[in-house]
Design a protein around this motif. Sequence first.
Motif, PDB file in Angstrom:
ATOM      1  N   HIS A 695       0.926  -1.275   0.172  1.00  0.00           N
ATOM      2  CA  HIS A 695       0.105  -0.003  -0.079  1.00  0.00           C
ATOM      3  C   HIS A 695       0.879   1.108  -0.030  1.00  0.00           C
ATOM      4  CE1 HIS A 695      -3.680  -2.209   0.167  1.00  0.00           C
ATOM      5  NE2 HIS A 695      -3.310  -2.675   1.291  1.00  0.00           N
ATOM      6  N   VAL A 696       1.978   1.317   0.810  1.00  0.00           N
ATOM      7  CA  VAL A 696       2.844   2.356   0.870  1.00  0.00           C
ATOM      8  C   VAL A 696       3.335   2.463  -0.440  1.00  0.00           C
ATOM      9  CG1 VAL A 696       4.928   3.163   1.725  1.00  0.00           C
ATOM     10  CG2 VAL A 696       3.297   2.061   3.315  1.00  0.00           C
ATOM     11  N   GLY A 697       3.950   1.455  -1.082  1.00  0.00           N
ATOM     12  CA  GLY A 697       4.423   1.559  -2.443  1.00  0.00           C
ATOM     13  C   GLY A 697       3.657   2.120  -3.449  1.00  0.00           C
ATOM     14  N   LEU A 698       2.413   1.609  -3.446  1.00  0.00           N
ATOM     15  CA  LEU A 698       1.143   2.241  -4.238  1.00  0.00           C
ATOM     16  C   LEU A 698       1.084   3.648  -4.258  1.00  0.00           C
ATOM     17  CD1 LEU A 698      -0.751   0.859  -6.234  1.00  0.00           C
ATOM     18  CD2 LEU A 698      -2.271   0.840  -4.485  1.00  0.00           C
ATOM     19  N   LEU A 699       0.970   4.140  -2.986  1.00  0.00           N
ATOM     20  CA  LEU A 699       0.960   5.359  -2.696  1.00  0.00           C
ATOM     21  C   LEU A 699       1.801   6.434  -3.131  1.00  0.00           C
ATOM     22  CD1 LEU A 699      -0.940   5.512   0.683  1.00  0.00           C
ATOM     23  CD2 LEU A 699      -2.003   6.125  -1.361  1.00  0.00           C
ATOM     24  N   ARG A 700       3.191   5.888  -3.071  1.00  0.00           N
ATOM     25  CA  ARG A 700       4.251   6.498  -3.501  1.00  0.00           C
ATOM     26  C   ARG A 700       4.323   6.616  -4.875  1.00  0.00           C
ATOM     27  NH1 ARG A 700       8.756   2.602  -2.842  1.00  0.00           N
ATOM     28  NH2 ARG A 700       7.452   2.039  -4.718  1.00  0.00           N
ATOM     29  N   ASP A 701       4.195   5.499  -5.819  1.00  0.00           N
ATOM     30  CA  ASP A 701       4.087   5.400  -7.166  1.00  0.00           C
ATOM     31  C   ASP A 701       3.067   6.285  -7.799  1.00  0.00           C
ATOM     32  OD1 ASP A 701       6.303   3.682  -7.024  1.00  0.00           O
ATOM     33  OD2 ASP A 701       5.241   1.919  -7.418  1.00  0.00           O
ATOM     34  N   LEU A 702       1.828   6.305  -7.059  1.00  0.00           N
ATOM     35  CA  LEU A 702       0.755   7.031  -7.542  1.00  0.00           C
ATOM     36  C   LEU A 702       0.857   8.580  -7.401  1.00  0.00           C
ATOM     37  CD1 LEU A 702      -2.646   5.623  -6.272  1.00  0.00           C
ATOM     38  CD2 LEU A 702      -2.168   6.330  -8.486  1.00  0.00           C
ATOM     39  N   GLY A 703       1.669   8.880  -6.335  1.00  0.00           N
ATOM     40  CA  GLY A 703       2.058  10.370  -6.235  1.00  0.00           C
ATOM     41  C   GLY A 703       2.932  10.658  -7.207  1.00  0.00           C
ATOM     42  N   ILE A 704       3.949  10.074  -7.496  1.00  0.00           N
ATOM     43  CA  ILE A 704       4.804  10.346  -8.180  1.00  0.00           C
ATOM     44  C   ILE A 704       4.257  10.672  -9.812  1.00  0.00           C
ATOM     45  CG2 ILE A 704       6.973   9.669  -9.550  1.00  0.00           C
ATOM     46  CD1 ILE A 704       7.833   8.064  -6.960  1.00  0.00           C
ATOM     47  N   SER A 705       3.520   9.553 -10.088  1.00  0.00           N
ATOM     48  CA  SER A 705       3.000   9.696 -11.607  1.00  0.00           C
ATOM     49  C   SER A 705       1.880  10.649 -11.617  1.00  0.00           C
ATOM     50  CB  SER A 705       2.476   8.286 -12.028  1.00  0.00           C
ATOM     51  OG  SER A 705       2.083   7.423 -10.840  1.00  0.00           O
ATOM     52  N   ILE A 706       1.004  10.960 -10.510  1.00  0.00           N
ATOM     53  CA  ILE A 706       0.421  12.204 -10.725  1.00  0.00           C
ATOM     54  C   ILE A 706       0.982  13.367 -10.858  1.00  0.00           C
ATOM     55  CG2 ILE A 706      -1.326  13.620  -9.412  1.00  0.00           C
ATOM     56  CD1 ILE A 706      -2.537  10.842  -8.093  1.00  0.00           C
ATOM     57  N   VAL A 707       1.988  13.525  -9.979  1.00  0.00           N
ATOM     58  CA  VAL A 707       2.918  14.892 -10.261  1.00  0.00           C
ATOM     59  C   VAL A 707       3.167  15.080 -11.672  1.00  0.00           C
ATOM     60  CG1 VAL A 707       4.917  16.006  -9.423  1.00  0.00           C
ATOM     61  CG2 VAL A 707       3.417  15.091  -7.967  1.00  0.00           C
ATOM     62  N   ILE A 708       3.966  13.786 -12.284  1.00  0.00           N
ATOM     63  CA  ILE A 708       4.393  14.171 -13.562  1.00  0.00           C
ATOM     64  C   ILE A 708       3.490  14.275 -14.518  1.00  0.00           C
ATOM     65  CG2 ILE A 708       5.853  12.626 -15.187  1.00  0.00           C
ATOM     66  CD1 ILE A 708       7.401  11.560 -12.910  1.00  0.00           C
ATOM     67  N   GLY A 709       2.374  13.193 -14.476  1.00  0.00           N
ATOM     68  CA  GLY A 709       1.157  13.619 -15.359  1.00  0.00           C
ATOM     69  C   GLY A 709       0.617  14.805 -15.453  1.00  0.00           C
ATOM     70  N   LEU A 710       0.621  15.388 -14.099  1.00  0.00           N
ATOM     71  CA  LEU A 710       0.019  16.822 -14.012  1.00  0.00           C
ATOM     72  C   LEU A 710       0.940  18.063 -14.820  1.00  0.00           C
ATOM     73  CD1 LEU A 710      -2.638  17.715 -12.630  1.00  0.00           C
ATOM     74  CD2 LEU A 710      -1.028  18.490 -10.884  1.00  0.00           C
ATOM     75  N   ALA A 711       2.456  17.630 -14.635  1.00  0.00           N
ATOM     76  CA  ALA A 711       3.443  18.462 -15.176  1.00  0.00           C
ATOM     77  C   ALA A 711       2.982  18.216 -16.895  1.00  0.00           C
ATOM     78  CB  ALA A 711       4.693  18.454 -15.012  1.00  0.00           C
ATOM     79  N   VAL A 712       2.824  17.361 -17.207  1.00  0.00           N
ATOM     80  CA  VAL A 712       2.717  16.948 -18.809  1.00  0.00           C
ATOM     81  C   VAL A 712       1.722  17.681 -19.474  1.00  0.00           C
ATOM     82  CG1 VAL A 712       2.483  15.170 -20.436  1.00  0.00           C
ATOM     83  CG2 VAL A 712       4.440  14.918 -18.592  1.00  0.00           C
ATOM     84  N   PHE A 713       0.482  17.374 -18.456  1.00  0.00           N
ATOM     85  CA  PHE A 713      -0.622  17.990 -18.981  1.00  0.00           C
ATOM     86  C   PHE A 713      -0.459  19.492 -19.181  1.00  0.00           C
ATOM     87  CE2 PHE A 713      -4.419  20.133 -16.745  1.00  0.00           C
ATOM     88  CZ  PHE A 713      -5.372  19.965 -18.065  1.00  0.00           C
ATOM     89  N   VAL A 714      -0.079  20.240 -18.250  1.00  0.00           N
ATOM     90  CA  VAL A 714      -0.107  21.663 -18.038  1.00  0.00           C
ATOM     91  C   VAL A 714       0.748  21.958 -19.242  1.00  0.00           C
ATOM     92  CG1 VAL A 714       0.356  23.772 -16.953  1.00  0.00           C
ATOM     93  CG2 VAL A 714      -0.579  21.794 -15.597  1.00  0.00           C
ATOM     94  N   PHE A 715       2.062  21.556 -19.361  1.00  0.00           N
ATOM     95  CA  PHE A 715       2.870  21.795 -20.541  1.00  0.00           C
ATOM     96  C   PHE A 715       2.225  21.543 -21.725  1.00  0.00           C
ATOM     97  CE2 PHE A 715       6.262  20.982 -23.365  1.00  0.00           C
ATOM     98  CZ  PHE A 715       7.239  21.724 -23.212  1.00  0.00           C
ATOM     99  N   SER A 716       1.647  20.304 -22.154  1.00  0.00           N
ATOM    100  CA  SER A 716       0.985  20.354 -23.208  1.00  0.00           C
ATOM    101  C   SER A 716      -0.241  21.199 -23.637  1.00  0.00           C
ATOM    102  CB  SER A 716       0.524  18.764 -23.729  1.00  0.00           C
ATOM    103  OG  SER A 716       0.504  18.137 -22.420  1.00  0.00           O
ATOM    104  N   LEU A 717      -0.900  21.549 -22.635  1.00  0.00           N
ATOM    105  CA  LEU A 717      -1.930  22.431 -22.910  1.00  0.00           C
ATOM    106  C   LEU A 717      -1.561  23.662 -23.227  1.00  0.00           C
ATOM    107  CD1 LEU A 717      -4.863  22.780 -22.588  1.00  0.00           C
ATOM    108  CD2 LEU A 717      -4.779  23.492 -20.103  1.00  0.00           C
ATOM    109  N   ILE A 718      -0.327  24.269 -22.554  1.00  0.00           N
ATOM    110  CA  ILE A 718       0.083  25.540 -23.036  1.00  0.00           C
ATOM    111  C   ILE A 718       0.789  25.349 -24.292  1.00  0.00           C
ATOM    112  CG2 ILE A 718       2.270  27.156 -22.466  1.00  0.00           C
ATOM    113  CD1 ILE A 718       1.706  26.534 -19.402  1.00  0.00           C
ATOM    114  N   ALA A 719       1.545  24.220 -24.687  1.00  0.00           N
ATOM    115  CA  ALA A 719       2.369  24.157 -25.974  1.00  0.00           C
ATOM    116  C   ALA A 719       1.045  24.174 -27.143  1.00  0.00           C
ATOM    117  CB  ALA A 719       2.923  22.957 -26.019  1.00  0.00           C
ATOM    118  N   LEU A 720      -0.036  23.427 -26.896  1.00  0.00           N
ATOM    119  CA  LEU A 720      -1.197  23.392 -27.673  1.00  0.00           C
ATOM    120  C   LEU A 720      -1.931  24.679 -28.015  1.00  0.00           C
ATOM    121  CD1 LEU A 720      -2.718  19.881 -26.988  1.00  0.00           C
ATOM    122  CD2 LEU A 720      -0.811  20.582 -28.665  1.00  0.00           C
ATOM    123  N   GLN A 721      -1.858  25.449 -27.065  1.00  0.00           N
ATOM    124  CA  GLN A 721      -2.548  26.501 -27.030  1.00  0.00           C
ATOM    125  C   GLN A 721      -1.735  27.953 -27.894  1.00  0.00           C
ATOM    126  OE1 GLN A 721      -4.085  27.506 -23.315  1.00  0.00           O
ATOM    127  NE2 GLN A 721      -5.765  26.354 -23.302  1.00  0.00           N
TER     128      GLN A 721
END
Lengths: 969, 114
Positions: A695-721
């Motif tokens: 469970h700890v590992g799952l939370l850690r991996d989830l946290g990391i991937s959410i942060v990275i996914g969010l960064a990619v999302f915002v970046f691509s949004l800005i790039a596409l706009q």
Amino acid sequence: MPLAFIAAAPFCLALLLTLPQTRAQLSKTAQTLLSSALMAGLFAWLVSSFPLVQAEGAVIQSLEWMPALGISLSFYLDGLSLLFGLIITGIGALIFFFAGYYFDDAAEYNRFMVWLAGFAGAMLALVLSGNLLMLFIAWELTSVTSFLLIGFKGAKEKSARAGAFKALFVTSGGALALIIGLVMLGAAAGQLIAPGTGGFVAELDVVLGLESLHEHVWFPLFSFLILLGCFTKSAQFPFHFWLPGAMSAPTPASAYLHSATMVKAGIYLVARLSPAMYKNELWTNALLSIGLLTMLVGAVFAIRQTDLKGLLAYATVSKLGAIMALLGLPGQAGLKAALVGIIAHALYKSALFMVAGTIDHVAHTRQISRLGGLRKELPALFWVTVISALSMAGMPFLMGFVAKETLLDALLHYSPWAELVMLVTLASAALTALAAYMLIGDVFLGRRRSELQIHLPPSPIYYGPALLAFCSLVMGFLLEPLVIPLLRLAVPKSFVLPLFAGFNEVFWMSMGVLVAGALLYRVRKPLIQRISLPVSGDAVFDELIRYIDWAGSALLSFQSGYVRYYLVWILGSVSLMLIASGILPAMTAGQTLFPQDLSVTATDLAKIFMLALAVAAAALTVVLREHVKAAIAYGVIGYAIGVIFLINHAPDVALVQLLVETMATVLVIIMLGQIRPGARLKVIRNLWDGRHDNHVGLLRDLGISIVIGLAVFVFSLIALQNRPERRSIAQWHLENTSLVNSEDAVGAIVADFRGTDTLLEIAVFTTAALGVLTLLASGRADGSSVKKAPGDSPEQAAQAGEAIQDATSLSTPFTRLVTNFVLPVAILIGIAQILYGGAGPGDGFTAGVTIGLAVSLWYVVLGYDEARRQLPWFRPAHFVRLGLVIGIVNALFPILLGKGFTGHVQFDKALGIYDLVSAFGLHITSSLIFEIAIAVTVMGGLGLIIEAIAYPQSRATVDEGLSAVGGKS
Amino acid sequence: MTEFMFALAIGILFGIGVFQLLRRDLIKAAIGFAILFSAINLFFVAAGAFEGEAPPYLSNVLAGRATSDPLVQALILTAIVVSFGSFSLVLGIVNIISKRYDTVDSNDVTNLKH
């Protein structure tokens, strides 16, 4: 004849020697004769260019390379280059010959000669280059080949590895300084020629012609950096210690690189730049002081050596110092003496090194204390040594005598602080004479050690040293016809060079040195024991390396060994870069992230639906525990994206995407069948059994991937706009598609406008395919060490998700029928896609993947052996080779027509069949041929992958594939 | 609006890909790797300089119809094939690991540790 040929010829020789055919069919003797004949031919060629250089002063031949960067492939032959070129080729011919008898093993000799010939080419390119940056490239090449030669015996001897590393560390460290110095010099020259333009000039003839370079403000800095490069290369104090370490090279390499040629590269560059630099006292004083110090240090160290080659190495250091000091005399007064010294040194030192090599070969030792009394057994070698060593000591009237006379004369009359300089010089000369006497006395005279076993070498081993000794003997008498005309080309001032200048003070000094050396010889043993040094260069170097090691260990503590954590570092840094480069600037510029206009069209809805499907399928790959189901969910993502491409009016891409995604899904499923179900079941249990640390590992991996996914999302949004609208080069491509007789702009870009890119892409794809092949081949090679997996119970297998365990179980009459039917259809579709790809969706890539898919179906349905039997023509490795060759030839061919790499050629127009073929809607152009090459390569690459992944037990494919790798390298 | 949706999908796909890579299951990690490629290709097609109502064919250009951006398509076209090559390399590595260590759990692969 172009000078480029002279530098290229040894490289061609090296290539020729690497060919398996050469190794198999030419005996060692034949290879020896070929190699040395080539060098002798180059020597003769350079000799024949003498009148040309005499007439023109400097022969310059230039080929444009990267004009925007000021880099050209230009060759420059003047007196100085000619002198060095003659030494490199002349001594080279003799050393190449000597090496043929030094090595007993033909394979070892061949491997050695490849590097040695490569070195000769690099060295010739260095002295013939007319551009400072090209000179630098050749300079680095000599370092690399020198490294390989010093470490030649590295597989067996630790000292060889250490010596090679030390030499590379010091010389390439110096080269880093050199390149910065040369770039600054070029920039300074650019400022002087065209002020304010920021131009860069690296052409030798222009730089040397600059009158005011030595007054430039950057002069101290760039001359310091350049000298650092030259001093490290030419083993000047305090960087001298790498040269004795380099003696672990096979002796032919020591004789060639570390006495006659490479260590003189620093001297060459100093002499080369001297016309533009010598007027500045910083330059000359640095040369004079470091040179004198090196001369003394080298001479002192030389007599302390117990190893024959070590003695010669330090004597070389000493001589290099003397030459450097001569180049540092004011007003280029020492140039003549330096060049005479270079000639004399090349003659006697190469001969002495070859003597040392022969003794090593004959007596299996180079320890001076173990040698002695060899005169009787080796009379020829004895006389070679006597002449060469006496030339080194400066005995009248050998060539070394002329060198010593001119050296003493120049230092006495032109040096500042002449008394001190003469003291140092005479002391060094006396020690050098002592070293020379030791070579004769301690090795050849005296009593023979009884334990010394001698076996006589083949007599051709003497030819090279004997010829050099003969030259040392007679060259002094041939100054007028041979040496002086050559020197007149290289020395700007008029001069005289007599063999004997009369009984003047220099002559008596020279005699005094010989006598002093003889007196020292009487007391050499107690004398040598007295000499001790507070600190050696080696110790300093080792200490430095220890600190580097310590820093390395500190860094190593970050290495957890878990690949996941490395990923976190990598992706975390990428996210930071995204935030810094894209997100933050846009935020501060007041960008609104969320869309204002919420209206959607029907097409938009379709796109959104497909995106949602892709995301949902991706989520399923996580949630579905069984690997097979996850793989199928993955396939759905690919198809959804393919449909999005289609909706976005990109039919070509959609086609490739759908085909490749099918292939990838098939590949995953086939591979699952290769992995033991128990192993797969175990990881599923490990991850899903609900333990706390999971469970700890799952939370850690989830946290990391959410942060990275969010960064990619915002970046691509800005790039596409913030897209560039129609200013992009895409518009140009659309407008010019008709130029290359294509209907489809995408096809035109892939096969023509960006043809080089595509050529590289298919090469990358091939490399990946070969990578898969070699991976599985190596896995097979040590597969015997793998523990036999315990058998799985049927339930386990079922739980893990049954995969295709036995491919032949798919073989039913119906599937066989389908398989038989699919392949010809696929081939027809492929051909149609290539021929008419220009007019619609489909191109070489889709054709290759289509046929590859059909073939993989055969392998899946029928099994490996059956498929191989029924499809004997499907040889992936051959296809890859063929496709790449067609692609490269097709790209090179337009050069012959003056159109440049990957230029567009209309073969149908050239052959007069344009009207005929265009009636069928065809255009036979270079693009079409390129599409064929792409299709064949991709088909072959896919074949390699599918065979390797699906059937790693097949040695045949693996072997065939490996031979394809060997065939291309 | 579509841009926002594209960016959202790209972000989620990227996040899922990274998540899969971080997990211990090597087969899932390979799939995650491939999802990352898909996300990147999706970004490229969305990032074309312009959108159109027709494929980038000469006849469409001559007919005066707005076509889609051909350049990003050419880039993706080769990228798809090359990413397939890398994907198969990853699968090959997983295959070798499963043979050599008899596991697909990255925590059991300890020999890579210095």
